[in-house]
Write a protein that holds these residues in place. Structure first.
Motif, short mmCIF file in Angstrom:
data_model
loop_
_atom_site.label_atom_id
_atom_site.label_comp_id
_atom_site.label_asym_id
_atom_site.label_seq_id
_atom_site.Cartn_x
_atom_site.Cartn_y
_atom_site.Cartn_z
N ILE A 1 0.68 -1.53 -0.03
CA ILE A 1 -0.26 0.03 0.02
C ILE A 1 0.61 1.01 -0.08
CG2 ILE A 1 -1.46 1.23 1.56
CD1 ILE A 1 -2.75 -1.23 2.57
N GLU A 2 0.58 2.96 -0.84
CA GLU A 2 1.03 3.17 -1.08
C GLU A 2 0.17 4.51 -1.01
OE1 GLU A 2 5.25 3.16 -3.30
OE2 GLU A 2 3.61 2.17 -4.91
N LEU A 3 0.99 5.42 -0.14
CA LEU A 3 -0.61 6.60 0.24
C LEU A 3 0.47 8.14 0.47
CD1 LEU A 3 -1.79 5.81 3.69
CD2 LEU A 3 -2.80 5.39 1.09
N ALA A 4 -0.06 9.27 -0.42
CA ALA A 4 0.97 10.83 -0.99
C ALA A 4 0.16 11.67 0.14
CB ALA A 4 0.71 10.40 -1.60
N PRO A 5 1.06 12.62 0.64
CA PRO A 5 0.30 13.30 0.77
C PRO A 5 -1.31 13.74 0.43
CG PRO A 5 2.47 13.97 1.35
CD PRO A 5 1.84 12.92 0.82
N GLN A 6 -1.11 14.24 -0.88
CA GLN A 6 -2.32 14.24 -1.48
C GLN A 6 -3.42 13.02 -2.07
OE1 GLN A 6 0.31 14.49 -3.06
NE2 GLN A 6 0.48 13.24 -4.86
N GLU A 7 -2.76 12.13 -1.08
CA GLU A 7 -3.75 10.89 -1.62
C GLU A 7 -3.88 10.14 -0.52
OE1 GLU A 7 -2.71 8.38 -4.94
OE2 GLU A 7 -3.42 10.44 -6.43
N PRO A 8 -4.50 10.61 0.49
CA PRO A 8 -4.24 10.32 1.60
C PRO A 8 -5.31 9.22 2.82
CG PRO A 8 -5.78 11.80 2.69
CD PRO A 8 -5.26 12.21 0.37
N PHE A 9 -5.98 8.36 1.30
CA PHE A 9 -6.58 7.43 2.07
C PHE A 9 -7.02 6.28 0.97
CE2 PHE A 9 -8.21 11.47 3.38
CZ PHE A 9 -7.87 10.88 5.41
N THR A 10 -7.17 5.14 1.31
CA THR A 10 -7.15 4.02 0.68
C THR A 10 -8.68 2.81 0.63
OG1 THR A 10 -6.63 2.02 -1.22
CG2 THR A 10 -4.80 2.51 1.04
N VAL A 11 -8.21 1.92 0.38
CA VAL A 11 -9.31 0.91 0.73
C VAL A 11 -8.57 -0.09 0.03
CG1 VAL A 11 -11.65 -0.48 0.10
CG2 VAL A 11 -11.10 2.01 0.28
N LEU A 12 -8.42 -1.20 1.32
CA LEU A 12 -7.93 -2.81 1.00
C LEU A 12 -9.09 -3.83 0.96
CD1 LEU A 12 -5.75 -4.39 0.45
CD2 LEU A 12 -5.06 -5.38 3.42
N ALA A 13 -9.63 -4.68 -0.06
CA ALA A 13 -9.95 -5.57 -0.28
C ALA A 13 -10.00 -6.93 0.52
CB ALA A 13 -11.05 -5.28 -1.99
N ILE A 14 -11.43 -8.01 0.59
CA ILE A 14 -10.84 -8.61 1.88
C ILE A 14 -11.05 -9.92 0.76
CG2 ILE A 14 -10.83 -8.20 3.55
CD1 ILE A 14 -9.32 -10.29 4.30
N ALA A 15 -11.33 -10.72 0.22
CA ALA A 15 -12.81 -11.51 -0.32
C ALA A 15 -12.20 -13.12 0.65
CB ALA A 15 -12.79 -11.97 -1.17
N ASN A 16 -13.24 -13.75 0.66
CA ASN A 16 -13.63 -15.06 1.75
C ASN A 16 -13.81 -15.75 0.23
OD1 ASN A 16 -14.00 -17.69 2.67
ND2 ASN A 16 -14.81 -16.76 4.60
N THR A 17 -12.74 -16.77 -0.24
CA THR A 17 -12.79 -17.42 -1.69
C THR A 17 -12.83 -19.74 -0.56
OG1 THR A 17 -10.56 -17.70 -1.79
CG2 THR A 17 -12.06 -16.28 -2.90
N GLY A 18 -13.32 -19.32 0.46
CA GLY A 18 -13.08 -20.73 1.32
C GLY A 18 -14.68 -21.66 1.21
N ASN A 19 -14.67 -22.54 2.01
CA ASN A 19 -15.79 -22.35 2.45
C ASN A 19 -16.65 -22.69 3.83
OD1 ASN A 19 -14.05 -24.99 3.15
ND2 ASN A 19 -15.02 -26.74 2.04
#
Length: 235
Positions: free
Chosen positions: A16-34
């Motif tokens: 994950i890389e953030l910057a002063p002008q882009e201070p927010f991001t989203v990390l998605a996590i998906a359950n691919t099991g059973n």
């Protein structure tokens, strides 16, 4: 008798890389099991010693330095969730570095004969870029011993260097390229000089190698070093 399971899930990024002008991001996590999954999310400060060892310190849960939300996740089978990550820090002269821990919470035992499950922890590097980026590095102490290449990277810039930015070429007497490879990914943080893990060299044409060319591809004129008539390329 108990059996062992391993959960299956997928993260949308491994860095994950953030910057002063882009201070927010989203990390998605998906359950691919059973099986349903639960996770705990924490943030660590990350530094490196000169020996290459990491120094990690958990940020307090109420810290606003770098915020990850939510701290607890429940994913049913086929479920998907998002971890929001952001900061409100002023622009710095040197890159700030952290680790985002996404740790699976083991399920409660269900009694004798119930299934057990191996749990995992992902440690994702998080970089907050400085206002002005300066990439500068140097390759040091490159040597070959018993079929492996050993070298040190000195990071004199203000952002991290990744080991897989290095290209290693084995050249024959006539300049023919016998092999080209990159080290596995490691990080050298700003201001740190540290050795990389020894890198195995291909053995199928090792006796024909007359030059090892090592390029650190971080700038328009990348630092390059060469080992002429290297001994020890063959094990």
């Amino acid at each position: 008798m108990s059996t062992a399971q391993t959960a299956q899930y997928r993260l949308s990024a491994l860095k994950i890389e953030l910057a002063p002008q882009e201070p927010f991001t989203v990390l998605a996590i998906a359950n691919t099991g059973n099986v349903p999954l639960d996770f705990k999310v924490r943030v660590q400060q990350w530094q490196q010693r000169a020996t290459g060892e990491d120094e990690l310190h958990l940020l307090p849960a109420n810290s606003l330095e770098l915020v990850a939300f939510p701290n607890l996740l429940h994913l049913p089978v086929g479920g998907r969730a998002e971890i929001r990550l952001g900061h409100r820090l002023p622009a710095a002269d040197v890159e700030r570095t952290y680790r985002l821990l996404v740790a699976e919470i083991p399920p409660a035992p269900q009694g004798i004969g119930s299934e057990t499950r191996l749990v995992t922890v992902h440690s994702l590097p998080v970089f907050i870029k400085p206002a002005v980026i300066r990439r500068q590095g140097q390759l040091l102490n490159a040597q070959v011993q018993q079929g492996t290449l050993q070298m040190t990277v000195s990071n004199r810039g203000n952002v991290h260097i990744e080991a897989d930015q290095i290209t290693v070429r084995g050249l024959a007497e006539n300049g023919q390229r016998l092999f080209e490879l990159r080290p596995q990914r490691e990080y050298v943080l700003a201001g740190v000089t540290r050795p990389l893990m020894p890198m195995p060299l291909p053995q199928d044409q090792c006796a024909a190698v007359r030059t090892l060319q090592i390029v650190l591809d971080i700038a328009a004129h990348p630092p390059t070093t060469q080992i002429e008539r290297p001994t020890g390329v063959c094990r």
